[in-house]
Design an enzyme around this catalytic site. Sequence first.
Site, PDB file in Angstrom:
ATOM      1  CB  CYS A   9      16.189  52.512  25.014  1.00  0.00           C
ATOM      2  SG  CYS A   9      15.942  53.177  23.340  1.00  0.00           S
TER       3      CYS A   9
ATOM      4  CG  ASP B  90      20.056  49.010  25.192  1.00  0.00           C
ATOM      5  OD1 ASP B  90      19.343  49.739  25.907  1.00  0.00           O
ATOM      6  OD2 ASP B  90      21.191  49.336  24.799  1.00  0.00           O
TER       7      ASP B  90
ATOM      8  CE  LYS C 279      12.668  53.412  33.121  1.00  0.00           C
ATOM      9  NZ  LYS C 279      14.151  53.382  33.151  1.00  0.00           N
TER      10      LYS C 279
ATOM     11  CB  CYS D 162      16.628  60.063  33.208  1.00  0.00           C
ATOM     12  SG  CYS D 162      18.016  59.545  32.198  1.00  0.00           S
TER      13      CYS D 162
ATOM     14  N   PRO E 248      19.679  48.840  31.687  1.00  0.00           N
ATOM     15  CG  PRO E 248      20.302  49.181  33.926  1.00  0.00           C
ATOM     16  CD  PRO E 248      19.768  49.905  32.710  1.00  0.00           C
TER      17      PRO E 248
END
Length: 429
Positions: free
Chosen positions: A254, A277, A260, A375, A257
Amino acid sequence: MKKQRNLRSMAAQAIEQVVEQGQSLSNILPPLQQKVSDKDKALLQELCFGVLRTLSQSDWLINKLMARPMTGKQRTVHYLIMVGLYQLLYTRIPPHAALAETVEGAVAIKRPQLKGLINGVLRQFQRQQDELLAEFNASDARYLHPSWLLKRLQKAYPEQWQSIVEANNQRPPMWLRVNRTHHSRDSWLALLDEAGMKGFPHADYPDAVQLETPAPVHALPGFEEGWVTVQDASAQGCMTWLAPQNGEHILDLCAAPGGKTTHILEVAPEAQVLAVDIDEQRLSRVYDNLKRLGMKATVKQGDGRYPSQWCGEQQFDRILLDAPCSATGVIRRHPDIKWLRRDRDIPELAQLQSEILDAIWSHLKSGGTLVYATCSVLPEENSLQIKAFLQRTADAELCETGTPEQPGKQNLPGAEEGDGFFYAKLIKK
């Protein structure tokens, strides 16, 4: 020279697309900003973000100011009035200018016959402002959150929900990540100082810098050369738990954009990184980030529930799973989340997260590390998710990262100026 457009009508139409059609502001706004001058880009963003941040207030006020809601083809006018109210309440735009531009917005949306109505509603608000706001501030609408989310926050955080809500309603600070392969944080801060800007280092995350005042990225020293990346401090915390090493095979799942992915390669430039992703369009941003920073990784489109389709039987030393989630920890950055999410989404997301966790675990080497991150601030996606995984997975061991009463570490919005974020570090026995 770009054609002069009515920013209020553009903002109203964008907000309508978010609220009525469920579209993300981050998809809608950039194409609109391309149509306006550089000086108008910031105001258009302010109007869209501001109205979405305070949507329940303007909704409440309109219900008090109008006998009947605007419906059907006239619905855009409802959002245009919201834009007018936001300017009167929260900006330094002179009231006469705010009214004139908002009323003129009716022409831009081909509703010139409603100019008088818009003007009348906004002037009525000006006359009754003190009385209306006193009543509003005594209602639950003052929290500026949908009731379903408010209930979940109150249940999960009986002592802290009000501070979470307050943090969600603030403007976020701008955090940067210094690329340690180019500069130390201190040396880049010196360059920032020379450029006439101030930044402050994070106490715990070694690459994180908070700007005193948000700035356009092209003004940052070395941005185009890859010296620095925009990334919230809490998101940078993932590397503390993952601790990538050179020579390892690392999966960033995942990944879009790509913030990480590139952070892994800054910490461990000789790691072999696979970034995956499900969203092919968003993967273009992973490529863009890798290119700007001059880094290489293998990038693939794939569904986290079916890893054999995109990595065969490959095993990884470390896996970072930044799981799809409600994003309830980043509302201050994306206020449209409050109005895009529904209560029913939470169990569906929790189910998806558990399926990805189960599927990817078999691709982690014995002795390997998996960092699960979201998040979100909701326990169903975080501590409860990890508790359930540990109960059904005999070879999973939790590394203590947080408080004794929950597996993992939960950052709440605004804590140390960072976003709401959850991390759990798991080792495969």
